[in-house]
Design a protein around this motif. Sequence first.
Motif, PDB file in Angstrom:
ATOM      1  N   GLY A   1       0.782  -1.234   0.000  1.00 20.71           N
ATOM      2  CA  GLY A   1       0.000   0.000   0.000  1.00 20.71           C
ATOM      3  C   GLY A   1       0.811   1.279   0.000  1.00 20.71           C
ATOM      4  N   ASN A   2       2.140   1.151  -0.052  1.00 21.53           N
ATOM      5  CA  ASN A   2       2.973   2.346  -0.100  1.00 21.53           C
ATOM      6  C   ASN A   2       2.865   2.995  -1.475  1.00 21.53           C
ATOM      7  N   LYS A   3       2.711   4.310  -1.489  1.00 21.31           N
ATOM      8  CA  LYS A   3       2.503   5.038  -2.732  1.00 21.31           C
ATOM      9  C   LYS A   3       3.646   6.014  -2.995  1.00 21.31           C
ATOM     10  N   ASN A   4       4.100   6.045  -4.235  1.00 21.49           N
ATOM     11  CA  ASN A   4       5.152   6.970  -4.647  1.00 21.49           C
ATOM     12  C   ASN A   4       4.688   7.657  -5.924  1.00 21.49           C
ATOM     13  N   ILE A   5       4.423   8.976  -5.863  1.00 20.44           N
ATOM     14  CA  ILE A   5       3.989   9.713  -7.036  1.00 20.44           C
ATOM     15  C   ILE A   5       5.195  10.055  -7.898  1.00 20.44           C
ATOM     16  N   LEU A   6       5.225   9.493  -9.083  1.00 19.66           N
ATOM     17  CA  LEU A   6       6.332   9.750 -10.001  1.00 19.66           C
ATOM     18  C   LEU A   6       6.150  11.060 -10.756  1.00 19.66           C
ATOM     19  N   ALA A   7       4.888  11.408 -11.054  1.00 20.65           N
ATOM     20  CA  ALA A   7       4.645  12.631 -11.815  1.00 20.65           C
ATOM     21  C   ALA A   7       3.187  13.040 -11.702  1.00 20.65           C
ATOM     22  N   ASN A   8       2.956  14.335 -11.827  1.00 19.75           N
ATOM     23  CA  ASN A   8       1.606  14.884 -11.915  1.00 19.75           C
ATOM     24  C   ASN A   8       1.441  15.412 -13.336  1.00 19.75           C
ATOM     25  N   ILE A   9       0.481  14.870 -14.068  1.00 18.94           N
ATOM     26  CA  ILE A   9       0.285  15.209 -15.475  1.00 18.94           C
ATOM     27  C   ILE A   9      -0.875  16.188 -15.609  1.00 18.94           C
ATOM     28  N   THR A  10      -0.595  17.365 -16.153  1.00 14.69           N
ATOM     29  CA  THR A  10      -1.571  18.441 -16.263  1.00 14.69           C
ATOM     30  C   THR A  10      -2.014  18.617 -17.725  1.00 14.69           C
ATOM     31  N   PRO A  11      -3.028  19.462 -17.982  1.00 17.88           N
ATOM     32  CA  PRO A  11      -3.530  19.625 -19.356  1.00 17.88           C
ATOM     33  C   PRO A  11      -2.429  19.896 -20.376  1.00 17.88           C
ATOM     34  N   GLY A  12      -2.482  19.127 -21.460  1.00 19.52           N
ATOM     35  CA  GLY A  12      -1.491  19.252 -22.525  1.00 19.52           C
ATOM     36  C   GLY A  12      -0.376  18.230 -22.421  1.00 19.52           C
ATOM     37  N   GLN A  13      -0.179  17.661 -21.236  1.00 20.39           N
ATOM     38  CA  GLN A  13       0.890  16.677 -21.064  1.00 20.39           C
ATOM     39  C   GLN A  13       0.391  15.280 -21.430  1.00 20.39           C
ATOM     40  N   VAL A  14       1.340  14.395 -21.733  1.00 22.87           N
ATOM     41  CA  VAL A  14       0.998  13.039 -22.172  1.00 22.87           C
ATOM     42  C   VAL A  14       1.478  12.001 -21.167  1.00 22.87           C
ATOM     43  N   PHE A  15       0.926  10.799 -21.271  1.00 18.62           N
ATOM     44  CA  PHE A  15       1.351   9.701 -20.409  1.00 18.62           C
ATOM     45  C   PHE A  15       1.134   8.373 -21.137  1.00 18.62           C
ATOM     46  N   ALA A  16       1.831   7.349 -20.685  1.00 18.67           N
ATOM     47  CA  ALA A  16       1.732   5.982 -21.231  1.00 18.67           C
ATOM     48  C   ALA A  16       2.195   5.881 -22.679  1.00 18.67           C
ATOM     49  N   GLU A  17       2.917   6.900 -23.170  1.00 23.69           N
ATOM     50  CA  GLU A  17       3.339   6.868 -24.573  1.00 23.69           C
ATOM     51  C   GLU A  17       4.375   5.767 -24.834  1.00 23.69           C
ATOM     52  N   THR A  18       5.247   5.507 -23.872  1.00 27.22           N
ATOM     53  CA  THR A  18       6.249   4.454 -24.057  1.00 27.22           C
ATOM     54  C   THR A  18       5.582   3.090 -24.174  1.00 27.22           C
ATOM     55  N   TYR A  19       4.623   2.824 -23.288  1.00 24.99           N
ATOM     56  CA  TYR A  19       3.927   1.540 -23.303  1.00 24.99           C
ATOM     57  C   TYR A  19       3.065   1.385 -24.549  1.00 24.99           C
ATOM     58  N   ALA A  20       2.502   2.481 -25.039  1.00 26.62           N
ATOM     59  CA  ALA A  20       1.683   2.417 -26.248  1.00 26.62           C
ATOM     60  C   ALA A  20       2.530   2.069 -27.465  1.00 26.62           C
ATOM     61  N   CYS A  21       3.811   2.406 -27.406  1.00 24.57           N
ATOM     62  CA  CYS A  21       4.720   2.090 -28.513  1.00 24.57           C
ATOM     63  C   CYS A  21       5.267   0.671 -28.396  1.00 24.57           C
ATOM     64  N   ILE A  22       5.165   0.093 -27.189  1.00 25.38           N
ATOM     65  CA  ILE A  22       5.613  -1.289 -26.965  1.00 25.38           C
ATOM     66  C   ILE A  22       4.447  -2.043 -26.345  1.00 25.38           C
ATOM     67  N   PRO A  23       3.467  -2.432 -27.131  1.00 33.11           N
ATOM     68  CA  PRO A  23       2.214  -2.997 -26.611  1.00 33.11           C
ATOM     69  C   PRO A  23       2.341  -4.265 -25.795  1.00 33.11           C
ATOM     70  N   ASN A  24       3.453  -4.986 -25.891  1.00 35.58           N
ATOM     71  CA  ASN A  24       3.624  -6.220 -25.132  1.00 35.58           C
ATOM     72  C   ASN A  24       4.306  -6.002 -23.787  1.00 35.58           C
ATOM     73  N   GLU A  25       4.501  -4.737 -23.420  1.00 34.28           N
ATOM     74  CA  GLU A  25       5.153  -4.397 -22.154  1.00 34.28           C
ATOM     75  C   GLU A  25       4.087  -3.984 -21.145  1.00 34.28           C
ATOM     76  N   ALA A  26       4.029  -4.706 -20.018  1.00 38.68           N
ATOM     77  CA  ALA A  26       3.021  -4.400 -18.996  1.00 38.68           C
ATOM     78  C   ALA A  26       3.386  -3.123 -18.243  1.00 38.68           C
ATOM     79  N   LEU A  27       2.370  -2.374 -17.863  1.00 36.26           N
ATOM     80  CA  LEU A  27       2.582  -1.141 -17.108  1.00 36.26           C
ATOM     81  C   LEU A  27       3.256  -1.423 -15.768  1.00 36.26           C
ATOM     82  N   MET A  28       4.231  -0.614 -15.422  1.00 35.41           N
ATOM     83  CA  MET A  28       4.911  -0.727 -14.134  1.00 35.41           C
ATOM     84  C   MET A  28       4.399   0.329 -13.164  1.00 35.41           C
ATOM     85  N   VAL A  29       3.369   1.069 -13.571  1.00 36.15           N
ATOM     86  CA  VAL A  29       2.829   2.144 -12.747  1.00 36.15           C
ATOM     87  C   VAL A  29       1.299   2.082 -12.757  1.00 36.15           C
ATOM     88  N   THR A  30       0.702   2.867 -11.874  1.00 36.24           N
ATOM     89  CA  THR A  30      -0.748   3.044 -11.849  1.00 36.24           C
ATOM     90  C   THR A  30      -1.043   4.498 -12.187  1.00 36.24           C
TER      91      THR A  30
END
Length: 218
Positions: free
Chosen positions: A67-96
């Motif tokens: 249950g320990n939580k570590n915020i890696l980034a806060n994504i605000t309007p205009g910013q992107v996320f999950a782009e690396t995983y979308a380019c490598i579809p067989n790679e499971a997400l390591m984040v929530t």
Amino acid sequence: MVTQFMANHPLFCNIPQQAIPSILEQLNCRTENFKKGAILCHIGDYVQSMGVVLSGSINIENNDIWGNKNILANITPGQVFAETYACIPNEALMVTVTAAEDSQVLWIAIGKALLPSPTNPYFPVLIKNLLSIMASKNLHLTRKINHTSSKTIRGRILSYLSFQATKQGKQSFKIPFNRQQLADYLEVDRSALSNELSKMQKEGLLTYHLNQFHLNKI
């Protein structure tokens, strides 16, 4: 609305606005709304699309089984996320990915633009822009490593707040985190963080109220 928003987005730099609707359609773009606290993606998920925050904000979190939580980034309007995983579809997400507030996200199946024979002449420009965005995000992760490299809580606070003051060009500024989120981002205990901030305020290093800070020059 989405076309106008993306026309000013770095992902579509040097791409004519009239070409954007066709590109969005070819990349299976869709918008989705999320309430504060909603989970957009779970750790272990496989994603086919990257996200662009249209409104609100989301947090990229690294949560362990205790249950320990570590915020890696806060994504605000205009910013992107999950782009690396979308380019490598067989790679499971390591984040929530969690909505920090009520948010709207545009999902883009960016992998379609990586096909050997692109069906749109602007796809190569799109990918070049994406690489630039990814490079900038790598710099952000490097900054987080710098902010959390100090062995003391005060050192981490000073590193983060000093960066924010420099970034925003003023001694008075707001940060995108509440107290718990800041503690998670700096990888420290919330109570210890609050105590240290209180000490720093008494010593005249800074003043603060909620997420508004003012740094005093000594």
